[in-house]
Design an enzyme around this catalytic site. Structure first.
Site, PDB file in Angstrom:
ATOM      1  N   SER A 182     -13.017  -7.154  11.630  1.00 42.68           N
ATOM      2  CA  SER A 182     -12.563  -6.877  12.995  1.00 42.68           C
ATOM      3  C   SER A 182     -13.464  -7.528  14.041  1.00 42.68           C
ATOM      4  O   SER A 182     -13.022  -7.793  15.154  1.00 42.68           O
ATOM      5  CB  SER A 182     -12.531  -5.366  13.244  1.00 42.68           C
ATOM      6  OG  SER A 182     -13.815  -4.792  13.042  1.00 42.68           O
ATOM      7  N   HIS A 203      -6.105  -7.386   9.595  1.00 47.46           N
ATOM      8  CA  HIS A 203      -6.899  -6.322  10.197  1.00 47.46           C
ATOM      9  C   HIS A 203      -6.057  -5.082  10.486  1.00 47.46           C
ATOM     10  O   HIS A 203      -5.113  -5.120  11.263  1.00 47.46           O
ATOM     11  CB  HIS A 203      -7.540  -6.809  11.498  1.00 47.46           C
ATOM     12  CG  HIS A 203      -8.333  -5.745  12.188  1.00 47.46           C
ATOM     13  ND1 HIS A 203      -8.128  -5.394  13.500  1.00 47.46           N
ATOM     14  CD2 HIS A 203      -9.316  -4.918  11.724  1.00 47.46           C
ATOM     15  CE1 HIS A 203      -8.951  -4.415  13.824  1.00 47.46           C
ATOM     16  NE2 HIS A 203      -9.686  -4.108  12.763  1.00 47.46           N
ATOM     17  N   GLU A 215      -3.049  -6.837  12.322  1.00 49.03           N
ATOM     18  CA  GLU A 215      -3.211  -8.165  12.912  1.00 49.03           C
ATOM     19  C   GLU A 215      -3.374  -9.181  11.786  1.00 49.03           C
ATOM     20  O   GLU A 215      -4.342  -9.131  11.027  1.00 49.03           O
ATOM     21  CB  GLU A 215      -4.439  -8.191  13.823  1.00 49.03           C
ATOM     22  CG  GLU A 215      -4.295  -7.322  15.060  1.00 49.03           C
ATOM     23  CD  GLU A 215      -5.571  -7.231  15.872  1.00 49.03           C
ATOM     24  OE1 GLU A 215      -5.523  -7.491  17.087  1.00 49.03           O
ATOM     25  OE2 GLU A 215      -6.631  -6.903  15.290  1.00 49.03           O
ATOM     26  N   ASN A 254      -8.956  -5.065  19.478  1.00 51.08           N
ATOM     27  CA  ASN A 254     -10.326  -4.648  19.770  1.00 51.08           C
ATOM     28  C   ASN A 254     -10.809  -5.170  21.116  1.00 51.08           C
ATOM     29  O   ASN A 254     -11.583  -4.509  21.819  1.00 51.08           O
ATOM     30  CB  ASN A 254     -11.276  -5.112  18.667  1.00 51.08           C
ATOM     31  CG  ASN A 254     -11.356  -4.108  17.531  1.00 51.08           C
ATOM     32  OD1 ASN A 254     -11.025  -2.941  17.699  1.00 51.08           O
ATOM     33  ND2 ASN A 254     -11.789  -4.556  16.372  1.00 51.08           N
TER      34      ASN A 254
END
Length: 381
Positions: A182, A203, A215, A254
């Site tokens: 990540s 992810h 992702e 994120n």
């Protein structure tokens, strides 16, 4: 098909000092290019199917994937393994410690029980799913017959690379190798591998067996087929994947989340609002809307002109620091790292085995499962 003949006459031999080595996009196949002739020879070989097939030639397709391996059985690892099992795949869950694997197996059973209690799966289905997950501490045995391997080990670049090099030496050439990283670039994670056409980022979000989004990230040399197969695989197991066509640090979610947290930490530090009320404000506004519409749709519905005005007025006065927030750093420096230490922005019990903490996680997951049923699962499930 016409036959392409190469006559290596004196002219060509004299031109060899001008040979330039290139790399064919996505395949890493050496290409010999002779400028004076304007002929990329290896491209001719590729066209007629006689190029060197060391790398990139065995692209796995969705229908080829039969077995899954998950490396790492922590919170994310065992949840990802459970997700593949719920999608109908036999899964091997690997870790270096049998005791850790035993705990992971127990967590998977508890989570499947919640899926049963929520009416998403029958008891027979959850029993079958649990039986489809085997555990091992033997890395070679875990990956040698797998079609899709995903690493979910700590975010330490050297550690990931060491394990992935071992994986590459043990698994088949066509096996897709994914990373749940990540905070690292996917291309950096896989930089030490010989064949980088079959690697990809995948992810997940915690809890991975429930959160729909994954992702799917294209690395520097990831082939289009590898990206698409991974995307299709996520769809097949019931996820709602998104494609990232560029490999950026922090990926997308994120980065969005960190942007929100930077301002939240700043407002808390300035005494504008308490941690409790920040949570309440987000859950009843941004979070409430985000469950149904994303930010781009929200802007379209609110009017781009109104949001342009908002940006022009607010962005100049919002926190734009590039250092870690003081409110966060002070707590960490004092040893307050959240639930695991007993204190963060809130006070918690220190003993993880306490029934209260287990129930808090179950309560969260029950709420998530209810939202999953309403917003993402088809009626037949």
């Amino acid at each position: 098909m016409p036959v392409f003949k190469l006559n290596f006459n004196k002219k060509i031999l004299l031109l060899f000092h001008k040979v330039i080595l290139l790399y064919h996009k996505n395949s890493m196949v050496p290409v010999i290019f002779i400028p004076d002739l304007g002929i990329p020879l290896a491209m001719v070989f590729i066209k007629h199917g006689i190029q060197n097939k060391s790398y990139g030639e065995l692209n796995m397709k969705l229908e080829d994937i039969k077995k899954i391996t998950v490396l790492g059985s922590g919170v994310m690892g065992h949840g990802i393994a459970q997700g593949f099992a719920m999608g109908g795949y036999p899964v091997i869950l690997y870790d270096i410690d049998e005791a850790v694997l035993s705990v992971a197996h127990s967590h998977i059973k508890e989570s499947l029980d919640l899926f049963y209690e929520s009416g998403i799966y029958s008891l027979d289905e959850t029993v079958s799913m649990l039986a489809g997950i085997t555990t091992t501490t033997d890395l070679k045995a875990a990956v040698e017959d797998s079609d899709f391997v995903i690493e979910v080990i700590p975010e330490i670049l050297s550690l990931k690379q060491t394990v992935l090099q071992q994986v590459e030496s043990c698994c088949r050439k066509e096996t897709i190798i994914a990373s749940n990283t990540s905070h690292l670039k996917v291309s950096d994670v896989f930089a030490v591998l010989k064949d980088q056409t079959r690697v990809v980022g995948a992810h997940y979000f915690n809890p991975p067996q429930i959160c729909p989004t994954v992702e799917v990230v294209k690395g520097r040399h990831t082939s289009d087929q590898t990206l698409q197969t991974t995307y299709d695989l996520m769809k097949k197991i019931g996820k709602d994947p998104v494609k990232l066509h560029k490999d950026v640090v922090g990926l997308v979610v994120n980065r969005l989340q960190t942007a929100l947290l930077r301002e939240a930490f700043y407002l808390h530090e300035q005494g504008v609002i308490s941690a409790v009320d920040i949570d309440k404000a987000v859950k009843g506004s941004l979070g409430f809307r985000a469950a149904s519409i994303g930010p781009m749709t929200m802007v379209d519905m609110g009017g781009l002109d109104a949001w342009l005005d908002c940006c022009e007025k607010l962005l100049p006065i919002m926190d734009a620091s590039v250092k870690a927030p003081t409110a966060l750093k002070d707590l960490v420096d004092a040893g307050h790292t959240g639930i695991k230490s007993g204190k963060g922005f809130y006070e918690y019990a220190k003993d993880f085995s306490q029934k209260g903490l287990d129930e808090a996680v179950k309560k969260r997951d029950r709420e998530f499962l209810g939202r999953l049923k309403r917003n993402f699962l088809s009626p037949k499930r």
